[in-house]
Write an enzyme that holds these catalytic residues in place. Sequence first.
Site, PDB file in Angstrom:
ATOM      1  N   TYR A  67      18.712 -44.120  -0.129  1.00  0.00           N
ATOM      2  CA  TYR A  67      19.249 -42.693  -0.671  1.00  0.00           C
ATOM      3  C   TYR A  67      19.376 -43.079  -1.891  1.00  0.00           C
ATOM      4  O   TYR A  67      20.279 -44.282  -2.924  1.00  0.00           O
ATOM      5  CB  TYR A  67      20.744 -42.607   0.019  1.00  0.00           C
ATOM      6  CG  TYR A  67      20.295 -41.908   1.572  1.00  0.00           C
ATOM      7  CD1 TYR A  67      20.624 -40.729   1.976  1.00  0.00           C
ATOM      8  CD2 TYR A  67      20.503 -42.822   2.271  1.00  0.00           C
ATOM      9  CE1 TYR A  67      20.843 -40.035   2.738  1.00  0.00           C
ATOM     10  CE2 TYR A  67      20.185 -41.616   3.878  1.00  0.00           C
ATOM     11  CZ  TYR A  67      20.424 -40.614   3.786  1.00  0.00           C
ATOM     12  OH  TYR A  67      19.923 -40.641   5.448  1.00  0.00           O
ATOM     13  N   CYS A 167      20.396 -46.108  -2.968  1.00  0.00           N
ATOM     14  CA  CYS A 167      19.393 -47.657  -2.781  1.00  0.00           C
ATOM     15  C   CYS A 167      19.746 -48.083  -1.481  1.00  0.00           C
ATOM     16  O   CYS A 167      19.622 -49.576  -2.035  1.00  0.00           O
ATOM     17  CB  CYS A 167      19.007 -47.903  -4.035  1.00  0.00           C
ATOM     18  SG  CYS A 167      19.005 -46.998  -5.165  1.00  0.00           S
TER      19      CYS A 167
END
Length: 207
Positions: A67, A167
Amino acid sequence: MSDGFVNYETALAEMEARVAAIREQDAEELIWFLEHPPLYTAGTSARDEDLLESRFPVYKAGRGGEYTYHGPGQRVAYVMLDLKKRQNTPDIRKYVWQLEEWIIRSLALLGVTGERREGRIGIWVVTPEGEAKIAAIGVRIRRWVSYHGIAINIDPDLSHFDGIVPCGIRDYGVTSLAELRGQTVFPGEIDRALRKSWSGVFETEHI
């Protein structure tokens, strides 16, 4: 370069079309500078538990990674290159290294030391509070044509990252050029730095 905010679905469609045209040799390579309205994107490795709060629209990006957040105050550069033409033997790791180096050299022109970290994607800086991420990298390669790219935090609302685990990394925060320099940073500054640094990394004359 696009003025104003570019809808994420529009950006995906335009990238897909451009990549297909580059692959068929019907279009030139492109580096596209833009900003998105506030949103989250999920890469191919995104885990459901890393979406903490759906405060903004969430899009499946199709790129590698987990993400990330995009929004005002963040410069996104989508990089569409024909890696077969640029590399004797196409090498994704080399390409990611080049993107990292491009960011590092560009930040250096603005007085900021960006660094790689083993096992952590993106570019990191050392702050008085510890290490923080200033730039994200997420790429996709289709038949050796690249797309997606990088995102550098100029002066976004950093609280917007609180809705995700950026991330997938829980132990470190995020920062921005404005926070590091303690002053307003304009998008044109990072754009000029990115343009100036490009040729030294990718061996072309300019973008």
